[in-house]
Design an enzyme around this catalytic site. Structure first.
Site, PDB file in Angstrom:
ATOM      1  N   CYS A   2      -4.023  -9.189   2.290  1.00  0.00           N
ATOM      2  CA  CYS A   2      -5.072 -10.103   2.701  1.00  0.00           C
ATOM      3  C   CYS A   2      -4.841 -10.457   4.171  1.00  0.00           C
ATOM      4  O   CYS A   2      -3.720 -10.616   4.615  1.00  0.00           O
ATOM      5  CB  CYS A   2      -5.114 -11.394   1.906  1.00  0.00           C
ATOM      6  SG  CYS A   2      -5.396 -11.160   0.167  1.00  0.00           S
ATOM      7  N   ARG A  27      -5.009  -4.835   5.951  1.00  0.00           N
ATOM      8  CA  ARG A  27      -4.231  -5.661   5.017  1.00  0.00           C
ATOM      9  C   ARG A  27      -4.924  -5.806   3.658  1.00  0.00           C
ATOM     10  O   ARG A  27      -4.361  -6.379   2.731  1.00  0.00           O
ATOM     11  CB  ARG A  27      -4.017  -7.057   5.627  1.00  0.00           C
ATOM     12  CG  ARG A  27      -3.192  -7.045   6.895  1.00  0.00           C
ATOM     13  CD  ARG A  27      -3.055  -8.439   7.446  1.00  0.00           C
ATOM     14  NE  ARG A  27      -2.274  -9.267   6.578  1.00  0.00           N
ATOM     15  CZ  ARG A  27      -1.021  -9.631   6.786  1.00  0.00           C
ATOM     16  NH1 ARG A  27      -0.388  -9.222   7.859  1.00  0.00           N
ATOM     17  NH2 ARG A  27      -0.385 -10.401   5.937  1.00  0.00           N
ATOM     18  N   TRP A  74      -7.210  -8.411  -0.507  1.00  0.00           N
ATOM     19  CA  TRP A  74      -6.614  -7.432  -1.413  1.00  0.00           C
ATOM     20  C   TRP A  74      -6.433  -8.198  -2.717  1.00  0.00           C
ATOM     21  O   TRP A  74      -5.651  -9.150  -2.786  1.00  0.00           O
ATOM     22  CB  TRP A  74      -5.278  -6.925  -0.869  1.00  0.00           C
ATOM     23  CG  TRP A  74      -4.689  -5.846  -1.720  1.00  0.00           C
ATOM     24  CD1 TRP A  74      -5.010  -4.522  -1.693  1.00  0.00           C
ATOM     25  CD2 TRP A  74      -3.675  -5.995  -2.726  1.00  0.00           C
ATOM     26  NE1 TRP A  74      -4.271  -3.836  -2.625  1.00  0.00           N
ATOM     27  CE2 TRP A  74      -3.432  -4.715  -3.273  1.00  0.00           C
ATOM     28  CE3 TRP A  74      -2.947  -7.075  -3.213  1.00  0.00           C
ATOM     29  CZ2 TRP A  74      -2.511  -4.495  -4.278  1.00  0.00           C
ATOM     30  CZ3 TRP A  74      -2.020  -6.856  -4.221  1.00  0.00           C
ATOM     31  CH2 TRP A  74      -1.807  -5.569  -4.745  1.00  0.00           C
ATOM     32  N   ASN A 100      -3.703 -16.316   1.701  1.00  0.00           N
ATOM     33  CA  ASN A 100      -2.937 -15.111   1.413  1.00  0.00           C
ATOM     34  C   ASN A 100      -1.699 -15.549   0.647  1.00  0.00           C
ATOM     35  O   ASN A 100      -1.034 -16.490   1.050  1.00  0.00           O
ATOM     36  CB  ASN A 100      -2.552 -14.433   2.742  1.00  0.00           C
ATOM     37  CG  ASN A 100      -1.680 -13.217   2.525  1.00  0.00           C
ATOM     38  OD1 ASN A 100      -1.677 -12.633   1.445  1.00  0.00           O
ATOM     39  ND2 ASN A 100      -0.935 -12.839   3.546  1.00  0.00           N
ATOM     40  N   GLY A 101      -1.400 -14.892  -0.471  1.00  0.00           N
ATOM     41  CA  GLY A 101      -0.219 -15.271  -1.255  1.00  0.00           C
ATOM     42  C   GLY A 101      -0.597 -15.452  -2.711  1.00  0.00           C
ATOM     43  O   GLY A 101      -1.684 -15.059  -3.132  1.00  0.00           O
ATOM     44  N   GLU A 483       8.629  11.880  -0.348  1.00  0.00           N
ATOM     45  CA  GLU A 483       7.700  11.369   0.665  1.00  0.00           C
ATOM     46  C   GLU A 483       6.401  12.201   0.680  1.00  0.00           C
ATOM     47  O   GLU A 483       5.299  11.654   0.737  1.00  0.00           O
ATOM     48  CB  GLU A 483       8.393  11.382   2.038  1.00  0.00           C
ATOM     49  CG  GLU A 483       7.529  10.995   3.220  1.00  0.00           C
ATOM     50  CD  GLU A 483       6.872   9.624   3.105  1.00  0.00           C
ATOM     51  OE1 GLU A 483       7.190   8.868   2.178  1.00  0.00           O
ATOM     52  OE2 GLU A 483       6.001   9.338   3.933  1.00  0.00           O
ATOM     53  N   LYS A 487       2.516  10.927  -0.166  1.00  0.00           N
ATOM     54  CA  LYS A 487       1.349  11.105   0.716  1.00  0.00           C
ATOM     55  C   LYS A 487       0.171  11.662  -0.083  1.00  0.00           C
ATOM     56  O   LYS A 487      -0.948  11.203   0.050  1.00  0.00           O
ATOM     57  CB  LYS A 487       1.651  12.072   1.868  1.00  0.00           C
ATOM     58  CG  LYS A 487       2.732  11.711   2.870  1.00  0.00           C
ATOM     59  CD  LYS A 487       2.536  10.448   3.629  1.00  0.00           C
ATOM     60  CE  LYS A 487       3.106   9.282   2.925  1.00  0.00           C
ATOM     61  NZ  LYS A 487       3.463   8.122   3.683  1.00  0.00           N
ATOM     62  N   GLU A 490      -1.270   9.074  -2.625  1.00  0.00           N
ATOM     63  CA  GLU A 490      -1.905   7.949  -1.959  1.00  0.00           C
ATOM     64  C   GLU A 490      -3.308   8.243  -1.454  1.00  0.00           C
ATOM     65  O   GLU A 490      -4.212   7.439  -1.621  1.00  0.00           O
ATOM     66  CB  GLU A 490      -1.013   7.638  -0.749  1.00  0.00           C
ATOM     67  CG  GLU A 490      -0.768   6.234  -0.491  1.00  0.00           C
ATOM     68  CD  GLU A 490       0.090   6.073   0.747  1.00  0.00           C
ATOM     69  OE1 GLU A 490       0.914   6.945   1.091  1.00  0.00           O
ATOM     70  OE2 GLU A 490      -0.078   5.037   1.386  1.00  0.00           O
ATOM     71  N   HIS A 506      16.241  19.894 -17.035  1.00  0.00           N
ATOM     72  CA  HIS A 506      16.635  18.798 -17.922  1.00  0.00           C
ATOM     73  C   HIS A 506      15.429  18.060 -18.499  1.00  0.00           C
ATOM     74  O   HIS A 506      15.553  16.931 -18.954  1.00  0.00           O
ATOM     75  CB  HIS A 506      17.557  17.823 -17.168  1.00  0.00           C
ATOM     76  CG  HIS A 506      18.818  18.478 -16.698  1.00  0.00           C
ATOM     77  ND1 HIS A 506      19.806  18.891 -17.554  1.00  0.00           N
ATOM     78  CD2 HIS A 506      19.218  18.846 -15.452  1.00  0.00           C
ATOM     79  CE1 HIS A 506      20.781  19.464 -16.861  1.00  0.00           C
ATOM     80  NE2 HIS A 506      20.434  19.455 -15.583  1.00  0.00           N
ATOM     81  N   LYS A 605      -2.169  -2.099   3.883  1.00  0.00           N
ATOM     82  CA  LYS A 605      -1.093  -1.686   4.795  1.00  0.00           C
ATOM     83  C   LYS A 605       0.132  -2.580   4.690  1.00  0.00           C
ATOM     84  O   LYS A 605       1.247  -2.102   4.572  1.00  0.00           O
ATOM     85  CB  LYS A 605      -1.642  -1.671   6.220  1.00  0.00           C
ATOM     86  CG  LYS A 605      -0.686  -1.138   7.262  1.00  0.00           C
ATOM     87  CD  LYS A 605      -0.651   0.366   7.246  1.00  0.00           C
ATOM     88  CE  LYS A 605       0.358   0.952   8.215  1.00  0.00           C
ATOM     89  NZ  LYS A 605       0.845   2.248   7.716  1.00  0.00           N
TER      90      LYS A 605
HETATM   91  C1  F6R Z   1       3.097   4.876   2.103  1.00  0.00           C
HETATM   92  C2  F6R Z   1       3.207   3.521   2.614  1.00  0.00           C
HETATM   93  C3  F6R Z   1       3.916   2.496   1.804  1.00  0.00           C
HETATM   94  C4  F6R Z   1       4.835   1.658   2.710  1.00  0.00           C
HETATM   95  C5  F6R Z   1       5.458   0.501   1.922  1.00  0.00           C
HETATM   96  C6  F6R Z   1       6.446  -0.288   2.773  1.00  0.00           C
HETATM   97  O1  F6R Z   1       2.375   5.691   2.973  1.00  0.00           O
HETATM   98  O2  F6R Z   1       2.721   3.229   3.671  1.00  0.00           O
HETATM   99  O3  F6R Z   1       4.631   3.061   0.752  1.00  0.00           O
HETATM  100  O4  F6R Z   1       5.820   2.494   3.228  1.00  0.00           O
HETATM  101  O5  F6R Z   1       4.451  -0.352   1.477  1.00  0.00           O
HETATM  102  O6  F6R Z   1       5.838  -0.792   3.906  1.00  0.00           O
HETATM  103  P1  F6R Z   1       6.674  -1.247   5.165  1.00  0.00           P
HETATM  104  O7  F6R Z   1       7.342  -0.053   5.726  1.00  0.00           O
HETATM  105  O8  F6R Z   1       5.672  -1.846   6.094  1.00  0.00           O
HETATM  106  O9  F6R Z   1       7.673  -2.250   4.679  1.00  0.00           O
END
Ligand code: F6R
Length: 610
Positions: A2, A27, A74, A100-101, A483, A487, A490, A506, A605
């Protein structure tokens, strides 16, 4: 999560709020809303979806107002529909609030208020705060806010207005970041969830601490505590005048940020290493070398992509510096009992520096006396402010929700940090020179991948037909596979699970058939032969295999259906070409599947709720 943006000043407050919210949209983008005061009445606009939808509902011509509060959501409590969009109001439409929270005792408070005949219109916890402030209001907005905040449990950053106080905004924070800034001429005051919304401005800024309240009246800012005592505060200058957001001609921020990487990787190491001396130094490192040379245990905590960087750092530091490292997912670490001694270093990794789980894990470790080093991209973030020392990624703002350039910068900094620690222990100059010289070659190897993306695009077309993927790797290629799988999940909404290749036999092998695609990362010399054996086993069961392999690999083309060839590098650095090629692979699949690449569904984000 948010975003809160509020404005009090000489420009059109609603227009400023809309612009501010756009900068905070990453956000959360479930819904958005703005409230202001016009002719002694509260007015508001709300829309589900992105800010664009809200903007369409507002006719700015009739709205030259001095003050407004805005929110981009959010969803936590209540689905992503318009009635749950912020701002929320009390029954009498006197108070408007953005939040926010999470209010943990909202249910108890709501029942109490309902028993007093307060009517609720939304499913949110936020509405409770508005009703509570209204119920406690006796002409003094500050006093009623203080009284109400004392009754709340949980976390909040709030901004609120009251129809009887047309020149005032009240903001408050507990365990959730909120920054207040004003310009030198004192003609504008801005409240924002994070400093990203200050771009284009030169401001004097303060970040509210727990249970601090900012009372803004006619551009005068008073910071008080829950006893209504004025606190002496020093505002710091943040000059973000030249910061602008642009896709620079790319179709998406994600693609732009993938292409930023040759330069951002370089920025992460420039000025921090002298390769012909085998030396690494970090500017402003506030941890003494005598402490660092005695460290015998490191705990690295992070979430998501940053956690994958932590797994890579664990391998590098253990192998090079011979120090025991554990990589803990932050949301889990809080509920464990980590062993912390006077020779333990706790490292937090975060792009945003605002991830609630990571901050909570760090706070617990700090309370137990641990020294905290944060590796973070956003300077002035909550995480960097509570750490004993920080190393910044210098990657610039990452706009796409899906993290790309921050990851490669994290790996660069952690690689340097592993060499730095190893040099304090027993690593010889010769080895350090080799490792640093190889790092310097990475940007040009990445450039080569970026020059010829059509091969990856072509493979993405072929593999976009699959619904299920296994991402396999061994050694450093395992977190790389994790990783890469993240990607794909997501941004393309496809199922992708990552496994260390040796684990297939396994259990997961049972899932293999011709409908499953295997994405294999084989650029690790140490485990290459074993990786080939695992792929043979999958091939024998009809899996389709796409391998990311270095040019000097032998035999992989006979096992895999397709190979994306990458430049050779040392094992320790093979993460870079593999990851960046995999980012492009995920990007092209998402593009084919027409998803919202920069703002994938259900995500945000900065994950500022636990
Ligand atoms: C994946 C992604 C998330 C962040 C995670 C941690 O592409 O962006 O998995 O890596 O939410 O965020 P930060 O690094 O901002 O603590």
């Amino acid at each position: 999560m948010c975003g809160i943006f509020a404005y009090l000043g000489s420009k059109s407050s609603i227009k400023e709020c809309l612009n501010g919210l756009k900068l905070l949209e990453y956000r959360g983008y479930d819904s958005a809303g703005i409230a202001a005061i016009k002719n002694n009445k509260l007015i508001h606009f709300k829309a589900s979806g992105k800010i664009e939808a809200l903007e369409k509902k507002i006719n700015l011509k009739d709205l030259k107002l001095d003050l407004a509060i805005g929110h981009t959501r959010w969803a936590t409590h209540g689905s992503a529909i318009e009635k749950n969009a912020h701002p929320h109001f009390d029954d009498k439409q006197n108070v408007a609030i953005v939040h926010n929270g999470i209010i943990e005792n909202y249910d108890i408070l709501k029942k109490l208020l309902i028993s007093k005949n307060y009517k609720f219109r939304s499913d949110t916890d936020t509405e409770v705060i508005a009703q509570l402030i209204s119920s406690n209001y006796k002409n003094d907005l500050v006093e009623s806010t203080i009284k109400s905040l004392k009754e709340l449990k949980g976390s909040f950053a709030i901004a609120l207005i009251h129809k009887n106080h047309p020149n005032e905004i009240i903001a408050a924070s507990r365990e959730s970041p909120l920054a207040i800034g004003f310009n030198d001429k004192k003609t504008e005051v801005i409240i924002s969830s994070d400093p990203n919304a200050f771009s284009g401005r030169n401001l004097n800024v303060i970040f509210l601490k727990n249970d601090e309240i900012a009372h803004i009246k006619n551009q005068e800012i008073r910071i008080i505590n829950l006893k209504n005592k004025t606190l002496k505060k020093t505002f710091e200058k943040i000059n973000a005048k030249n910061i602008k957001f642009s896709k620079k001609g790319f179709e998406h921020f994600m693609l732009k940020e993938i292409f930023d990487q040759p330069s951002t990787i370089q920025k992460a190491y420039l000025g921090r290493m002298t390769e012909n001396e085998g030396l690494v130094e970090f500017e402003d490192l506030k941890l003494s070398k005598s402490f660092l040379s005695k460290i015998d245990n490191i705990i690295i905590t992070a979430c998501g992509t940053s956690h994958h960087a932590a797994l890579i750092a664990k391998s590098l530091i253990e192998e090079k510096a011979n120090i025991l490292v554990s990589a803990e997912i932050a949301s889990e670490m809080r509920f464990k009992t980590p062993i912390l001694t006077k020779n333990t270093l706790v490292i937090a990794i975060s792009q945003s520096g605002e991830t609630a789980d990571t901050i909570a894990a760090i706070k617990t470790a700090k309370e137990k006396g641990a020294k905290i080093l944060s590796i973070v991209n956003v300077e002035n973030s909550s995480l960097s402010r509570i750490s004993d020392s920080s190393i910044f990624l210098k990657a610039g703002i990452e706009r796409s929700v899906c993290s790309t350039k921050a990851f490669s910068s994290q790996i660069t900094v952690l690689y340097l940090f592993a060499i730095f620690l190893s040099r304090l222990k027993s690593m010889q100059k010769k080895e350090a020179i080799l490792l640093l010289t190889e790092l310097k070659k990475i940007p040009s190897k990445v450039r080569k991948i970026l020059k010829n993306t059509s091969i990856i695009e072509e493979k993405a077309k072929k593999y976009s037909k699959f619904e299920n993927f296994f991402f396999l790797g061994r050694n450093l290629m395992y977190p790389t596979a994790m990783e890469a799988a993240l990607k794909l999940k997501e941004i393309s909404y496809l199922h992708a699970s990552a496994y260390p290749a040796g684990e297939m036999k396994h259990g997961p092998l049972a899932l293999i058939d011709s409908k499953l695609a295997i994405i294999a990362f084989s650029s690790n010399k140490k485990t290459y032969d074993k990786m080939l054996s695992s792929l043979m086993e999958a091939r024998a069961r009809n899996a389709k295999i796409l391998a990311f392999a270095t040019k000097n690999s032998y035999g992989i083309e006979d096992i895999a259906d397709d190979v994306i060839w990458l430049d050779n590098t040392i094992d320790e650095l093979s993460i870079f070409p593999s990851t960046i090629a995999a980012q492009l692979f995920a990007y092209f699949i998402a593009k084919i599947r027409k998803t919202d690449i920069d703002q994938p569904r259900n995500l945000a984000k900065s994950v500022t709720v636990e």
